[in-house]
Design a protein around this motif. Structure first.
Motif, PDB file in Angstrom:
ATOM      1  N   TRP A 160       0.852  -1.182   0.000  1.00  0.00           N
ATOM      2  CA  TRP A 160       0.000   0.000   0.000  1.00  0.00           C
ATOM      3  C   TRP A 160       0.892   1.236   0.000  1.00  0.00           C
ATOM      4  N   PRO A 161       0.823   2.049  -1.067  1.00  0.00           N
ATOM      5  CA  PRO A 161       1.691   3.230  -1.156  1.00  0.00           C
ATOM      6  C   PRO A 161       1.472   4.195   0.004  1.00  0.00           C
ATOM      7  N   GLU A 162       2.563   4.739   0.478  1.00  0.00           N
ATOM      8  CA  GLU A 162       2.524   5.683   1.601  1.00  0.00           C
ATOM      9  C   GLU A 162       2.680   7.118   1.128  1.00  0.00           C
ATOM     10  N   GLU A 163       2.622   7.310  -0.191  1.00  0.00           N
ATOM     11  CA  GLU A 163       2.610   8.645  -0.784  1.00  0.00           C
ATOM     12  C   GLU A 163       2.134   8.518  -2.225  1.00  0.00           C
ATOM     13  N   VAL A 164       1.662   9.623  -2.783  1.00  0.00           N
ATOM     14  CA  VAL A 164       1.305   9.687  -4.197  1.00  0.00           C
ATOM     15  C   VAL A 164       2.305  10.630  -4.846  1.00  0.00           C
ATOM     16  N   ARG A 165       2.922  10.154  -5.918  1.00  0.00           N
ATOM     17  CA  ARG A 165       3.928  10.957  -6.604  1.00  0.00           C
ATOM     18  C   ARG A 165       3.391  11.450  -7.954  1.00  0.00           C
ATOM     19  N   LEU A 166       3.761  12.652  -8.317  1.00  0.00           N
ATOM     20  CA  LEU A 166       3.311  13.241  -9.578  1.00  0.00           C
ATOM     21  C   LEU A 166       3.721  12.377 -10.765  1.00  0.00           C
ATOM     22  N   GLU A 167       4.917  11.812 -10.736  1.00  0.00           N
ATOM     23  CA  GLU A 167       5.374  10.997 -11.867  1.00  0.00           C
ATOM     24  C   GLU A 167       4.494   9.768 -12.076  1.00  0.00           C
ATOM     25  N   ASP A 168       3.884   9.242 -10.993  1.00  0.00           N
ATOM     26  CA  ASP A 168       2.975   8.098 -11.140  1.00  0.00           C
ATOM     27  C   ASP A 168       1.716   8.511 -11.904  1.00  0.00           C
ATOM     28  N   ILE A 169       1.193   9.684 -11.578  1.00  0.00           N
ATOM     29  CA  ILE A 169      -0.007  10.188 -12.258  1.00  0.00           C
ATOM     30  C   ILE A 169       0.319  10.536 -13.705  1.00  0.00           C
ATOM     31  N   GLU A 170       1.474  11.145 -13.929  1.00  0.00           N
ATOM     32  CA  GLU A 170       1.882  11.489 -15.299  1.00  0.00           C
ATOM     33  C   GLU A 170       2.061  10.238 -16.162  1.00  0.00           C
ATOM     34  N   ARG A 171       2.618   9.168 -15.601  1.00  0.00           N
ATOM     35  CA  ARG A 171       2.806   7.928 -16.351  1.00  0.00           C
ATOM     36  C   ARG A 171       1.450   7.342 -16.753  1.00  0.00           C
ATOM     37  N   ALA A 172       0.493   7.309 -15.817  1.00  0.00           N
ATOM     38  CA  ALA A 172      -0.848   6.805 -16.136  1.00  0.00           C
ATOM     39  C   ALA A 172      -1.514   7.693 -17.182  1.00  0.00           C
ATOM     40  N   ASN A 173      -1.359   8.998 -17.060  1.00  0.00           N
ATOM     41  CA  ASN A 173      -1.917   9.965 -18.002  1.00  0.00           C
ATOM     42  C   ASN A 173      -1.402   9.682 -19.424  1.00  0.00           C
ATOM     43  N   LYS A 174      -0.098   9.485 -19.558  1.00  0.00           N
ATOM     44  CA  LYS A 174       0.516   9.203 -20.863  1.00  0.00           C
ATOM     45  C   LYS A 174       0.023   7.862 -21.402  1.00  0.00           C
ATOM     46  N   ASN A 175      -0.031   6.850 -20.548  1.00  0.00           N
ATOM     47  CA  ASN A 175      -0.495   5.531 -20.984  1.00  0.00           C
ATOM     48  C   ASN A 175      -1.935   5.597 -21.494  1.00  0.00           C
TER      49      ASN A 175
END
Length: 196
Positions: A160-175
């Protein structure tokens, strides 16, 4: 998941096959589509069937669907019933980033900022606790889903992630854009992650 004797051996083989997802254009269809496309296949040639996880597993076992997109603990249950893991689409798509996120509108953020700060802290604290107490988390998962504990334990260990990172959202956005679920990546606002 596919039946043990299935001739489906790689994501591209899902072309022309019936694959269950809990909802159309939602997370599992997106992540399986990426697997198929990355393997040289065409996700538009997959016959998507909407089934809840329990019905999907029953349909896989009976041969009504060729492959079932499942979540824990149904993946463990499917394996315990003799089915085979074809791939882990969430791991491939999201890598090590956060998968499910809480979303709120700007008005709610503005009017309930203090409550949301507490909520965020509680989620991160609960995730950290679960990561440090896997046995307890698995026990609760078994109780909540009414799945035998040994089936839950036989599956992959959750994180379970203990933080949300912008790069994770950007990767999903691009995908999502690469797969055609979005016409182009969404321009993410600077405050897309609460409290950053």
């Amino acid at each position: 998941m596919v039946q043990q004797a299935s001739t489906i051996n790689r994501p591209k083989d899902l072309e022309g096959k019936s694959v269950s997802v809990p909802a159309r254009k939602a997370q599992l269809e997106v992540t399986v589509s990426k697997l198929v496309k990355d393997d040289g296949g065409d996700p538009a040639k997959v016959n998507w069937m909407v089934l809840d996880p329990s019905s999907a597993l029953q349909s896989l076992n009976s041969g009504r669907v060729d492959a079932a997109s499942l979540i824990a603990p149904f993946t463990s249950k499917a394996a315990s019933e003799g089915n085979r893991l074809l791939a882990s689409p969430g791991v491939e798509f999201f890598e090590q980033g956060a998968i499910g996120l809480w979303v709120s509108g700007a008005n709610t953020v503005k009017s309930k900022e203090k409550a949301l700060e507490g909520f965020k802290a509680a989620i991160y604290k609960a995730n950290a606790y679960a990561n440090g107490h896997i046995d307890e988390a698995q026990q609760l998962s078994a109780e909540i889903t009414k799945t035998p504990l040994e089936v839950v334990k036989s599956g992959a260990v959750n994180y379970w992630p203990e933080e949300v990172r912008l790069e994770d959202i950007e990767r999903a956005n691009k995908n999502l854009a690469d797969l055609g679920f979005l016409s182009a990546p969404v321009k993410l606002p600077a405050d897309v992650i609460f409290g950053k």
